[in-house]
Scaffold this active site. Sequence first.
Site, short mmCIF file in Angstrom:
data_model
loop_
_atom_site.label_atom_id
_atom_site.label_comp_id
_atom_site.label_asym_id
_atom_site.label_seq_id
_atom_site.Cartn_x
_atom_site.Cartn_y
_atom_site.Cartn_z
N PHE A 82 30.41 33.32 30.46
CA PHE A 82 28.99 33.33 30.07
C PHE A 82 28.46 34.77 29.94
CE2 PHE A 82 26.49 29.25 30.31
CZ PHE A 82 27.59 28.41 30.18
N LEU A 83 28.86 35.63 30.88
CA LEU A 83 28.39 37.02 30.83
C LEU A 83 28.92 37.71 29.58
CD1 LEU A 83 28.84 37.95 34.60
CD2 LEU A 83 26.68 37.76 33.37
N LEU A 132 31.83 40.63 42.45
CA LEU A 132 31.34 42.01 42.38
C LEU A 132 31.64 42.62 41.01
CD1 LEU A 132 33.71 44.44 42.51
CD2 LEU A 132 33.95 43.57 44.81
N CYS A 162 38.25 41.84 33.70
CA CYS A 162 37.96 40.40 33.86
C CYS A 162 37.58 39.65 32.59
CB CYS A 162 36.85 40.23 34.88
SG CYS A 162 37.42 40.47 36.56
N GLY A 195 43.57 46.73 45.70
CA GLY A 195 43.04 47.21 44.42
C GLY A 195 41.53 47.27 44.38
N GLU A 248 32.29 46.26 39.03
CA GLU A 248 32.70 47.62 39.36
C GLU A 248 31.56 48.58 39.10
OE1 GLU A 248 36.54 48.61 37.71
OE2 GLU A 248 37.22 46.59 38.15
N ARG A 297 40.66 49.70 32.48
CA ARG A 297 41.30 48.49 31.95
C ARG A 297 40.45 47.86 30.83
NH1 ARG A 297 42.79 45.50 37.50
NH2 ARG A 297 40.85 46.50 38.09
N GLY A 299 40.37 43.93 46.42
CA GLY A 299 40.78 43.88 47.83
C GLY A 299 40.20 45.03 48.64
N GLU A 353 35.59 36.47 43.79
CA GLU A 353 34.76 37.65 43.98
C GLU A 353 33.92 37.90 42.72
OE1 GLU A 353 34.09 39.37 46.77
OE2 GLU A 353 32.58 39.97 45.32
C1 UDX Z 1 32.48 41.53 35.64
C2 UDX Z 1 31.45 40.57 36.25
O1 UDX Z 1 30.13 41.11 36.03
C3 UDX Z 1 31.71 40.38 37.74
O2 UDX Z 1 30.82 39.41 38.27
C4 UDX Z 1 33.14 39.92 37.93
O3 UDX Z 1 33.43 39.81 39.31
C5 UDX Z 1 34.14 40.87 37.28
O4 UDX Z 1 33.80 41.04 35.89
P1 UDX Z 1 32.83 44.16 35.65
O5 UDX Z 1 33.88 43.89 34.63
O6 UDX Z 1 33.17 45.04 36.81
O7 UDX Z 1 32.30 42.79 36.27
O8 UDX Z 1 31.57 44.85 34.93
P2 UDX Z 1 30.29 44.32 34.11
O9 UDX Z 1 29.10 45.03 34.61
O10 UDX Z 1 30.22 42.86 34.08
O11 UDX Z 1 30.58 44.88 32.63
C6 UDX Z 1 31.65 44.41 31.84
C7 UDX Z 1 31.63 45.08 30.49
O12 UDX Z 1 30.53 44.64 29.70
C8 UDX Z 1 31.51 46.61 30.56
O13 UDX Z 1 32.35 47.20 29.61
C9 UDX Z 1 30.06 46.86 30.22
O14 UDX Z 1 29.84 48.13 29.68
C10 UDX Z 1 29.81 45.75 29.22
N1 UDX Z 1 28.38 45.37 29.11
C11 UDX Z 1 27.75 44.80 30.17
C12 UDX Z 1 27.70 45.56 27.91
O15 UDX Z 1 28.27 46.07 26.95
N2 UDX Z 1 26.39 45.18 27.83
C13 UDX Z 1 25.72 44.60 28.87
O16 UDX Z 1 24.53 44.28 28.71
C14 UDX Z 1 26.42 44.42 30.08
P1 ADP Z 2 42.17 43.84 41.17
O1 ADP Z 2 41.26 44.50 40.18
O2 ADP Z 2 42.20 42.33 41.02
O3 ADP Z 2 41.89 44.25 42.58
P2 ADP Z 2 44.45 45.65 41.06
O4 ADP Z 2 45.54 45.70 40.04
O5 ADP Z 2 43.48 46.78 41.17
O6 ADP Z 2 43.68 44.27 40.81
O7 ADP Z 2 45.10 45.46 42.51
C1 ADP Z 2 46.06 44.53 42.85
C2 ADP Z 2 47.01 45.15 43.89
O8 ADP Z 2 47.88 44.12 44.39
C3 ADP Z 2 47.93 46.25 43.35
O9 ADP Z 2 47.69 47.46 44.07
C4 ADP Z 2 49.35 45.71 43.60
O10 ADP Z 2 50.28 46.72 44.00
C5 ADP Z 2 49.12 44.72 44.73
N1 ADP Z 2 50.16 43.69 44.86
C6 ADP Z 2 50.64 42.86 43.89
N2 ADP Z 2 51.58 42.03 44.40
C7 ADP Z 2 51.68 42.31 45.73
C8 ADP Z 2 52.49 41.79 46.81
N3 ADP Z 2 53.34 40.76 46.64
N4 ADP Z 2 52.35 42.34 48.04
C9 ADP Z 2 51.48 43.36 48.24
N5 ADP Z 2 50.70 43.89 47.27
C10 ADP Z 2 50.80 43.39 46.02
#
Ligand code: UDX
Ligand code: ADP
Length: 469
Positions: free
Chosen positions: A220-221, A161, A270, A9, A163, A340, A12, A159
């Site tokens: 916190f974020l 990171l 997240c 996903g 997106e 999501r 991964g 992780e």
């Molecule tokens: C977050 C964490 O940043 C990352 O470390 C963790 O691994 C996964 O969750 P992500 O959800 O990919 O990452 O994006 P992020 O940049 O954190 O933004 C999250 C949401 O907050 C988005 O909808 C973004 O638009 C919003 N956001 C972010 C704001 O509205 N204002 C800001 O100042 C920052």
């Molecule tokens: P994330 O954002 O945490 O990476 P995703 O939903 O994008 O989450 O990805 C998770 C992936 O894990 C999906 O593609 C799903 O099909 C896969 N998955 C879940 N359970 C298993 C399993 N038992 N074996 C292999 N793949 C799996």
Amino acid sequence: MKITCIGAGYVGGPTMAMIAGKCPGIDVTVVDINESRIAAWNDTDLSKLPVFEPGLDEIVGEARGRNLHFSTDVDSAIGEADMIFISVNTPTKTYGTGKGQAADLKWVERCARQIAELVERDIIIVEKSTVPIRTAAMIKSVLRAVGKEDKVKVLSNPEFLAEGTAVADLSNPDRVLIGGEDEESIEKLVSVYAQWVPREKILTTNLWSSELSKLTANAFLAQRVSSINSISALCEVTGADVGEVAKAIGTDSRIGPRFLQASVGFGGSCFQKDILNLTYLCDYFGLPEVAAYWKSVIELNDWQKRRFAEKIVHTLFNTVAEKKIGILGFAFKKDTNDTRESAAIYVCRDLLIEKAHLAIYDPRVSLQQIIRDLEYVGITDAQDLVKSGALSKVDSVDQAAADSHALAILTEWDEFKTLDYNAIFETMKKPAWLFDGRNIVDRKKASATGFDVYSIGKGESHGAEWEVR
Ligand code: UDX
Ligand code: ADP
């Protein structure tokens, strides 16, 4: 060394592509039960990768077939691995105990059982998915039950990171966190990251600190976003400008400038999930005050999304029924195709309940995804709305704007930062409204064109009527 990652996903896929790219001596196989996802990762047309991340196509293109493989043969990949990353989905539970709060660990447990059954050699399991604290204990119990506890060491390696910036975050992380109990296996994982991350940025802790740190970082974020969003509402009624306030407080080195961008609300897989998970843990461990504190971060976020939709309805003379509204952006942030928990889902739902006609433009999100998301939040007739024309996905800002009463910017895609206000204004009904949920509109320019502009957290001047409080 052979690494297998279960789950191809958003976490991964990019993470393993980076490891393969940076460590040519390691053979990396990413497996998933989802056949179409694996087929997309293997597509020769790199624009069809299932995860859109700037720069990812290049890394996959270089490593794939060399030391990066995508496969549906989960069993073989488990059998051959020295190190197995679990990177499967851990969404919020939608049923039973902990519904709407706890993380659903059924996919993680399934992986643990599958590994326990197949593994015959000494291996390391790495928890990559965000999991509640003490998940490693569950994995160990599953292994203990089949007498393989000594063969398998469990590490936590959350992780961080984000997106849209995954490639930059992975190649130059603020830190890599590894939690575990066995020095030798910790060192093995450290040596993987050390091939491109400076040693001082690789932190090692005990298992439970590592698991909890991931939830805490996201909480916190998210809290920062809710804090600035709460102030945005106050700015609107007092005449202050949330951008100026954010800059003023962000220059205080104790506060710092990042994550202070007021918005229509945070989304993503997240923040909400992890805070709900945190509150569930706090309740479970008898800390209701702590749970309530963190829950308020989500409540404020829900309110911010609702408030934005209500603002649109109220402004358009209290009715949006059968009025076309152009929606600019559906992804939860720019540079991703991920929707999501996107604020756009909830704003669109509220507007559809008010019988608005929506024309949605997002450069990366498909109509099927939009329909799935809306159905999930209660718009069960989304398909019918598409057939009747009340809901559509369009291919450009111009199409979203034509004949509409209002445009609402819900994702900060770069192309929305340079809108041709004149051209758009011409094609819209009058009065033409621009609702900016991301504060990217040039208010002066848009107003000069003739738009009525609403921006999050930008107060109107109240003139002489307004009294000092
Ligand atoms: C977050 C964490 O940043 C990352 O470390 C963790 O691994 C996964 O969750 P992500 O959800 O990919 O990452 O994006 P992020 O940049 O954190 O933004 C999250 C949401 O907050 C988005 O909808 C973004 O638009 C919003 N956001 C972010 C704001 O509205 N204002 C800001 O100042 C920052
Ligand atoms: P994330 O954002 O945490 O990476 P995703 O939903 O994008 O989450 O990805 C998770 C992936 O894990 C999906 O593609 C799903 O099909 C896969 N998955 C879940 N359970 C298993 C399993 N038992 N074996 C292999 N793949 C799996």
